[in-house]
Scaffold this active site. Structure first.
Site, PDB file in Angstrom:
ATOM      1  CG  ASN A  12      37.773  34.266  32.344  1.00 57.00           C
ATOM      2  OD1 ASN A  12      36.790  34.079  33.074  1.00 57.00           O
ATOM      3  ND2 ASN A  12      38.870  33.500  32.397  1.00 57.00           N
ATOM      4  CD1 TRP A  13      34.119  39.881  33.252  1.00 57.55           C
ATOM      5  CD2 TRP A  13      32.234  40.022  34.462  1.00 57.55           C
ATOM      6  NE1 TRP A  13      33.363  40.914  32.741  1.00 57.55           N
ATOM      7  CE2 TRP A  13      32.203  41.025  33.462  1.00 57.55           C
ATOM      8  CE3 TRP A  13      31.158  39.913  35.339  1.00 57.55           C
ATOM      9  CZ2 TRP A  13      31.139  41.911  33.320  1.00 57.55           C
ATOM     10  CZ3 TRP A  13      30.087  40.804  35.203  1.00 57.55           C
ATOM     11  CH2 TRP A  13      30.091  41.792  34.204  1.00 57.55           C
ATOM     12  CE  LYS A  14      41.003  34.739  35.025  1.00 59.11           C
ATOM     13  NZ  LYS A  14      42.394  34.418  35.206  1.00 59.11           N
ATOM     14  CG  HIS A 100      40.791  29.505  32.042  1.00 57.47           C
ATOM     15  ND1 HIS A 100      41.643  29.483  33.127  1.00 57.47           N
ATOM     16  CD2 HIS A 100      40.874  30.754  31.512  1.00 57.47           C
ATOM     17  CE1 HIS A 100      42.212  30.672  33.242  1.00 57.47           C
ATOM     18  NE2 HIS A 100      41.768  31.458  32.279  1.00 57.47           N
ATOM     19  CD  GLU A 102      42.321  30.999  36.429  1.00 55.18           C
ATOM     20  OE1 GLU A 102      41.100  31.237  36.364  1.00 55.18           O
ATOM     21  OE2 GLU A 102      43.195  31.884  36.300  1.00 55.18           O
ATOM     22  CD  GLU A 170      43.664  32.595  28.624  1.00 54.15           C
ATOM     23  OE1 GLU A 170      43.356  33.788  28.695  1.00 54.15           O
ATOM     24  OE2 GLU A 170      43.249  31.735  29.418  1.00 54.15           O
ATOM     25  N   GLY A 176      47.337  36.365  35.025  1.00 53.39           N
ATOM     26  CA  GLY A 176      47.230  37.044  36.321  1.00 53.39           C
ATOM     27  C   GLY A 176      48.562  37.409  36.947  1.00 53.39           C
ATOM     28  CB  SER A 214      49.445  39.710  31.890  1.00 52.37           C
ATOM     29  OG  SER A 214      49.483  38.954  33.101  1.00 52.37           O
ATOM     30  N   GLY A 235      41.366  38.726  31.493  1.00 49.67           N
ATOM     31  CA  GLY A 235      40.883  38.424  32.844  1.00 49.67           C
ATOM     32  C   GLY A 235      40.772  39.697  33.670  1.00 49.67           C
ATOM     33  N   GLY A 236      41.799  39.982  34.471  1.00 53.06           N
ATOM     34  CA  GLY A 236      41.782  41.102  35.412  1.00 53.06           C
ATOM     35  C   GLY A 236      41.297  42.417  34.810  1.00 53.06           C
TER      36      GLY A 236
HETATM   37  P1  PGA Z   1      44.524  37.806  33.057  1.00 54.85           P
HETATM   38  O1  PGA Z   1      43.644  36.457  32.836  1.00 54.85           O
HETATM   39  O2  PGA Z   1      44.161  38.748  31.949  1.00 54.85           O
HETATM   40  O3  PGA Z   1      44.103  38.302  34.410  1.00 54.85           O
HETATM   41  O4  PGA Z   1      45.946  37.394  33.002  1.00 54.85           O
HETATM   42  C1  PGA Z   1      43.441  35.938  31.557  1.00 54.85           C
HETATM   43  C2  PGA Z   1      42.621  34.681  31.629  1.00 54.85           C
HETATM   44  O5  PGA Z   1      42.776  33.915  32.590  1.00 54.85           O
HETATM   45  O6  PGA Z   1      41.795  34.407  30.748  1.00 54.85           O
END
Ligand code: PGA
Length: 252
Positions: A12-14, A100, A102, A170, A176, A214, A235-236
Site C-alpha cells: 500500500n503505497w499510500k 483502510h 486512514e 490492521e 506506521g 509495521s 505500507g512503509g
Molecule cells: P505500515 O502501513 O506498514 O507503514 O505500518 C500499513 C498500512 O497502512 O497498510
C-alpha cells in the site's frame, strides 16, 4: 489447514511517489520476480491512482497484480475526486483496498460505507481487501476481538467467497508506528476473524486474512508463519524494493 492458502503480499503505497519512482520500484520488483520463478508469494502493488499506468507498464508480463487504494460505492456519477471500481478495473486492477483506517479516520467512512464499496468492487470484478482493526483505546480496554469481529460482520458483503474477498487485520495503533502486537495477540485476532467469517461467507476456511501494521523484513517471518495469517498488507516497507521483496520471500 489455512497455511496452505497461497500467501499474498500487498504493498500500500499510500500518497507517495511519482511516475519515475513508480517505474523504478515496479521495474525492480518485476526483475526480482522474473529471477525467482514461481515459488514466491502472490504480489500486489496498490499505488496512488495516477501512478497505475506507470506501474502497469513496468510490471509488464510479470505475475504482479495491481490494486487501487479506495473506490466509490457508486457505479459512476457526480463525485468529484473519486474513482469507481469499474475505472480501476479498466486501468488494470484486480484488487482494491477498502476501509483502510486512514480512510475511516480522514473521510468518516463507517462499516456501512465500507460494505457498499466492497460490494461495488465485487460487482466490477475486483477483489476488495477489507481493512479492519482496533484503536489503542479499544485494545487497552480488552475489546480488540469484539471490535474487529464486529467490523468484519458489518463491513463484508454477505455471501462473499474466497475468490472475491480478502480481509486485512490492521491494528490502527500499529500502522506506521513501528509497534506490532505480540504474536499471540495477532494469532488470537486472526483466529477470531476466521470464525466470524462463517457469518458472512460460506467459504470461511479459504478466505485469505492478511496482517498489516509495521510489517518489516525483520518481523515478517514470525508473523507470516502464524496459523491464519495468509499474507501481509505493507505500507512503509513497500516503498523500498529490497524491503518489500524480503517480506515476500518471508512468506514462503
Ligand atoms: P505500515 O502501513 O506498514 O507503514 O505500518 C500499513 C498500512 O497502512 O497498510
Amino acid at each position: 489447514m489455512t497455511q496452505s492458502l497461497r500467501p499474498l503480499i500487498a504493498g500500500n503505497w499510500k500518497m507517495f511517489g511519482t511516475n519515475a519512482f513508480a517505474s523504478d520500484l515496479a521495474g525492480s520488483l518485476a526483475d526480482k520476480m522474473s529471477e525467482a520463478g514461481n515459488d514466491v508469494a502472490d504480489l500486489l502493488l496498490c499505488p496512488p491512482t495516477p501512478l497505475l499506468g506507470a506501474v502497469r507498464s513496468s510490471v509488464g508480463d510479470e505475475r504482479i497484480a495491481l490494486g487501487g487504494q479506495d473506490c466509490h460505492a457508486a457505479e459512476q456519477g457526480a463525485h468529484t475526486g473519486d474513482v469507481s471500481a469499474a475505472m480501476l478495473h479498466d486501468a488494470g486492477c484486480a484488487f482494491v483496498i477498502v476501509g483502510h483506517s486512514e480512510r475511516r479516520a480522514d473521510h468518516g467512512e463507517n462499516n456501512a460505507t465500507v460494505n457498499a464499496k466492497a460490494n461495488a468492487a465485487q460487482v466490477a470484478g475486483l477483489v476488495p481487501i477489507v481493512c479492519i482493526g482496533e484503536t489503542l483505546e479499544e485494545r487497552e480496554a480488552g475489546r480488540a476481538v469484539d471490535v474487529v469481529t464486529g467490523q468484519l460482520r458489518s463491513s463484508v458483503p454477505k455471501g462473499s467467497t474466497a475468490l472475491n474477498i480478502i480481509i486485512a487485520y490492521e491494528p490502527v495503533w500499529a500502522i506506521g508506528t513501528g509497534k506490532v502486537p505480540a504474536l499471540d495477540d495477532i494469532a488470537k485476532v486472526h483466529d477470531a476473524i476466521r470464525s466470524a467469517l462463517n457469518d458472512v461467507s460460506g467459504d470461511a476456511e479459504s478466505v485469505r486474512i492478511l496482517y498489516g501494521g509495521s510489517v518489516k523484513p525483520n518481523n515478517a517471518i514470525e508473523i507470516l508463519s502464524l496459523d491464519n495469517v495468509n499474507g501481509a498488507l505493507v505500507g512503509g516497507a513497500s516503498l523500498k524494493a529490497d524491503e518489500f521483496w524480503a517480506i515476500a520471500e518471508a512468506a514462503f
